[in-house]
Structure formats: C-alpha cells, structure tokens
Motif scaffolding. Structure first.
Motif, mmCIF file in Angstrom:
data_model
loop_
_atom_site.group_PDB
_atom_site.id
_atom_site.type_symbol
_atom_site.label_atom_id
_atom_site.label_comp_id
_atom_site.label_asym_id
_atom_site.label_seq_id
_atom_site.Cartn_x
_atom_site.Cartn_y
_atom_site.Cartn_z
ATOM 1 N N LEU A 225 0.837 -1.209 0.000
ATOM 2 C CA LEU A 225 0.000 0.000 0.000
ATOM 3 C C LEU A 225 0.863 1.246 0.000
ATOM 4 O O LEU A 225 0.622 2.195 -0.751
ATOM 5 N N TYR A 226 1.873 1.238 0.859
ATOM 6 C CA TYR A 226 2.734 2.415 0.985
ATOM 7 C C TYR A 226 3.543 2.672 -0.281
ATOM 8 O O TYR A 226 3.814 3.817 -0.641
ATOM 9 N N ASP A 227 3.933 1.583 -0.938
ATOM 10 C CA ASP A 227 4.731 1.704 -2.165
ATOM 11 C C ASP A 227 3.885 1.989 -3.406
ATOM 12 O O ASP A 227 4.418 2.207 -4.483
ATOM 13 N N GLY A 228 2.558 1.923 -3.250
ATOM 14 C CA GLY A 228 1.675 2.160 -4.385
ATOM 15 C C GLY A 228 1.520 0.966 -5.300
ATOM 16 O O GLY A 228 1.028 1.082 -6.430
ATOM 17 N N ARG A 229 1.923 -0.206 -4.847
ATOM 18 C CA ARG A 229 1.792 -1.417 -5.660
ATOM 19 C C ARG A 229 0.351 -1.918 -5.688
ATOM 20 O O ARG A 229 -0.022 -2.690 -6.576
#
Length: 248
Positions: A225-229
């Motif tokens: 989620l944090y990495d935008g994956r």
C-alpha cells in the motif's frame, strides 16, 4: 474477507520492516494518525496496528501514537505488540481498541490467553508469527520449538476471536502471501485465520477471493500500500465484488 491496512509503530512513526528486522525500518509517515485517517478515507473499514517497540520491550512503548490514531478514526482498530498482561489489555480496550493481539505471551503463558478471551469475548486475537513453520517470539528475535498449528490448537476452546498468521520470510519483502501455509493452518483449527506477510499486488487479492480462501477471515497489507503497488480502490472493489457474488 476483510482487508486490513497495517500501521507499524517505531519511535512514534509509521514504518515498515523487512522480515522483522528493526534495523531495516523504512519510515513512511511521521504522523501515524494522519496515515490512519488516509486509510479510512480510502474506504478501509478496519485497521491493524503493531507497536514494534512494545513487542521487543514486552510493554506498550508507542501509547501516544496509538491514542492519536484512536482519536482520529472511527473504524475498528486491532492492536498488537507488548500486550502481555490483563491490565494492559483492559487499558487498551478501555481506550477504544476494538481487539488486542497476543503474540509472545500466547507461547509462554497459554492460560493468560484463555483468561483474557474469557474476560473479553470476541476481543482477543492470537498472533502466530512463523519462521519455517515454527513460532517466533519477542518481536521475532527468537524462534520457539512450537509449530504454528500446534499453537493454534491450544486455543481451540478458549474463545479466541481470530488467529493472525504471519510468514516472517514473506513479511515486508513483497513476495506474495504464503497461501499454502495459511490455508493449512485454517484447515487445522476452527478459529478464524487472518493472512499476513508478503501481500504484494492485486494478484494476491485475486488469489484471496478464490473459493478455497473463503475460509479465511481477512488479510493484512502494509508495504504494498505504501509503495503504491496496490490501488486501495481496486483492491476493495475486488473484495466487494466477490462478497456480493457469494451472496447472489
């Protein structure tokens, strides 16, 4: 199937670790409460929070950050890390935590889990964090001689609300969930199981909505989620569609 976004707390900040290594922490947000609000705005309905420092210390270490989160969101919050006595459980539940997660103490003192679950029905979960199938304790710093299934079976009749199963080798490295091991645990015990560790992409979400995963109660996602994956809207839409299809 509930998708829980994760907030891991270290020194008051929202971080992610790699395989539980406290020296390999990446800070994603210095304001955990703001991060929690962002998750709620994105449509998530539940939140998973871990006091990493507390897991090592054996007592709450990020209380201010947790209280800040509780003050800012309405969604239920489940909390783990450093919860090893009834007074700590009662304090957190009294402050608004929906469910507490007992990890290390579940290995060392099973009677404590039973007493907690009896005193607070539906509000006590057990965290089973495994390395090569064996349970790790003390913030994953040590590995016990107890298998994940054997630990889960200890609490079959205790009234535990859920078991959160984390494959440490997958945690924080975006290799995908260990579905095989998670389903094996879910088959071995009657307690609802939540998958954790390694959820990396929408492919994992698509795997979770397959019929054999219907027995799982939820999954936890962090770094992806944090990495935008993972796009929150797409992930939640997939789960919603699967839920609606099962009711049709």
């Amino acid at each position: 199937m509930i998708l829980f976004p994760a907030i891991d707390l270290k020194e008051g900040q929202c971080v992610r670790l790699v395989q539980g290594d406290m020296q390999a922490a990446t800070v994603f947000n210095a304001d955990p409460a703001a991060q929690a609000q962002s998750f709620e705005r994105q449509g998530f309905t539940h939140l998973h929070v871990v006091d990493l420092d507390g897991a090592f210390a054996g007592k709450p270490m990020n209380a201010q950050a947790v209280e800040g989160i509780l003050a800012k969101v309405k969604m239920p919050v489940q909390l783990g890390g450093g919860i090893r006595d009834l007074s700590t459980i009662e304090a957190w539940l009294g402050k608004g935590v929906s469910r507490v997660i007992i990890g290390t103490a579940a290995v060392r003192d099973p009677d404590f889990v039973r007493a907690a679950a009896k005193a607070h029905p539906g509000r006590v979960a057990v965290g089973i964090d495994a390395r090569d199938g064996y349970v790790a304790v003390e913030g994953w710093a040590k590995t016990s001689e107890l298998s994940a299934a054997d630990l889960g079976k200890r609490f079959e009749d205790a009234g535990v609300a859920a078991v959160i199963y984390t494959d440490i080798a997958r945690d924080g490295v975006l290799k995908g969930l260990n579905i095989e091991a998670t389903l094996a645990l879910a088959d071995a015990i009657a307690i609802p199981v939540i998958a954790s560790g390694g959820l990396a992409s929408l492919a994992d979400i698509e795997r979770l909505i397959q019929p054999d995963c219907a027995k799982l109660a939820g999954a936890i996602t962090g770094r992806a989620l944090y990495d935008g994956r993972i796009d929150p809207g797409e992930a939640l839409a997939l789960l919603r569609g699967a839920r609606e299809a099962s009711l049709a």
